[in-house]
Design an enzyme around this catalytic site. Structure first.
Site: not given
Ligand code: FRU
Length: 491
Positions: A32-33, A49, A90
């Site tokens: 993800n991020d 992530q 993140s």
């Molecule tokens: C955003 C989020 C962040 C968090 C991360 C967890 O997509 O929810 O706020 O740190 O993903 O994977």
């Protein structure tokens, strides 16, 4: 995280997901991020992530990749793994040239959220070997939440002020606001202000950023506070919003506190955007996660799931409604162009169809028309033998994109929607840039003030089809150039 559907659906036998070629994807598992984006000694570094064990969200790690050109990435494995303080959520990375944090002069310091039994806290790790290995700070965590604050995460750190006399600034998402902290040593942080606009849609704020960019055609600069917020994207998707304002090292003040922030992307798939630390020559470059929590865990998987959007260079333009963020594909992207497969100038009387010549389905398109309002526009479709994955209608007055699940592989109702973006009536020629890479389409219109990003999926052999709009027989001239995009050979 929000609104996730928990998916992880079974793949239909024979359904193949092909890996994009100029986007960052994980070798296996989940992405993800973007995290810790930075440029060091001429190399672009991206972390993200990552769950290495499954293609769904899970115990979060940071995984590392590098690139010379921002588009072709080399994997370097796990950088930060969960520990006694929890998973690694993140965060960002900075180079501490003066060694203010006590980790050594020139150490790179990652500032991230630990999410564990004690809740969400901020922690540090440092690297002194060019980001090959990291050492977590032995006195982690360095910042604890105020009592009762459950959502306290995603620190983005940057340096404020002159080299002597400046300080570190952290923006942090705290519930439905962004808090600004300051520090002299990256270890002890003091809150200097809070920013909490009245949003019509007020999901939890995530992944804030704060940066200053030049305003096109003037000596001015503008600060933007950006954040990703559930519900602020089209059809209630999460979206990244940008608020123009001023920053004095301690307090961010919006230029117009009454105005609802505009989503920086009119598509569903641009979340958790982050700028690179230390981009050269005053340049600001960012990228984001090319998906939406609404269906991210239900899209087709090939043992890996998720991609980062194509990095964009960012600056500001002055409009009647105030300063707006402008995003344009990087100057590096054309260096990945291969053959020119379409070079057309004149009315588009017959549709153009393109199929991959060597198994790679990635294109950089430039479409320009001199005609203004009233131009019937063009329709671009990507699909396979049996269905259309996306239909993009574009004209000088706006964009609209319809998206469908691939054949026999329903993703989610929230995936099958129409996304639209009006453009200001043009006074001169209109130009569109479209980056298509295998399973995504990113459209840049209005000189980068209107962007629309969406992932899609197809089965079998993909086709790109471009045809004249509703009035296909018209005499409107279009200048069309389509180049293949090709990954740079490794090494
Ligand atoms: C955003 C989020 C962040 C968090 C991360 C967890 O997509 O929810 O706020 O740190 O993903 O994977």
């Amino acid at each position: 995280m929000s609104d996730s559907d928990g998916g992880g659906g079974q793949e239909r036998e024979g359904f193949e997901v092909v890996r994009p070629v100029v986007h960052l994807t994980p070798p296996a598992g989940w992405l993800n991020d973007p995290n810790g984006l930075c440029r060091i000694d001429g190399v672009w570094h991206a972390f993200y992530q990552h769950n290495p064990a499954a293609d769904v969200w899970g115990p979060m790690h940071w995984r590392h990749a590098t690139s010379a050109d921002l588009h072709t990435w080399q994997d370097h494995g796990i950088a930060l793994a969960p520990d006694e303080h929890g998973a690694i959520f993140s965060g960002s990375a900075v180079v501490d040239t003066a060694g203010s944090g006590g980790f050594g002069e020139g150490a790179t310091v990652a500032v991230f959220t630990h999410a564990g039994a004690q809740g969400q806290v901020q922690s540090l790790a440092s690297s002194v070997d060019g980001l090959r290995t990291w050492t977590k700070y032995d006195a982690n965590p360095v910042l604890l939440p105020p009592a009762g604050e459950k959502d306290f995460r995603d620190p983005k750190v940057f340096r404020w002020g002159p080299p002597e006399g400046g300080h570190w600034v952290m923006v942090l998402a705290v519930g439905t606001r962004v808090d600004v902290y300051r520090s002299d040593d990256l270890r002890s942080w003091e809150r200097s202000s809070s920013f909490a606009p009245e949003l019509t849609e007020s999901g939890v704020w995530e992944c804030p950023d704060l940066f200053e960019v030049p305003v096109d055609g003037s000596e001015d600069t503008c600060w933007f506070l950006t954040a990703s917020v559930g519900g602020t994207g089209p059809h209630g998707h999460g979206g990244t919003v940008a608020i123009p304002g001023r920053f004095d090292g301690a307090v961010f003040e919006a230029h117009d506190p009454g105005v609802q922030p505009v989503p920086v992307d009119h598509g569903p798939d641009f979340y958790a955007a982050q700028t690179f630390w230390n981009a050269p020559g005053g340049r600001t470059t960012w990228t984001a996660w090319l998906s939406s929590w609404h269906y991210a865990m239900s899209v087709p998987s090939a043992g890996w799931r998720g991609a980062l959007g194509i990095p964009r260079d960012v600056d500001a333009v002055a409009t009647r409604g105030g300063f707006r963020l402008r995003q344009r594909p990087t100057a590096e992207l054309p260096s990945l162009r291969g053959r020119c497969v379409v070079a057309h100038d004149g009315p588009l009387r017959a549709p153009v169809e393109i199929r991959p010549s060597d198994g790679i389905f990635a294109y950089d398109l430039t479409l320009e028309t001199g005609r203004a309002a009233g131009d019937p526009g063009l329709v671009l479709e990507v699909g396979d033998e049996t269905s259309k994955a996306v239909t993009l209608a574009l004209s000088p007055l706006g964009l609209s994109l319809e998206r469908r699940s691939p054949p026999g592989r329903f993703v989610a109702d929230s995936f099958e929607q129409e996304y639209t973006a009006p453009l200001d009536p043009p006074t001169g020629p209109s130009a569109f840039r479209i980056v298509i890479d295998t399973t995504s389409l990113e459209v840049f219109a209005g000189d980068g003030t209107i962007v629309l990003s969406a992932a899609y999926y197809w089965d079998g052999v993909p086709t790109l089809r471009l045809a004249g709009g509703p009035d296909a027989g018209s005499t409107t001239d279009w200048r069309i150039e389509i180049h293949e995009l090709r990954p740079r050979p490794a090494g």
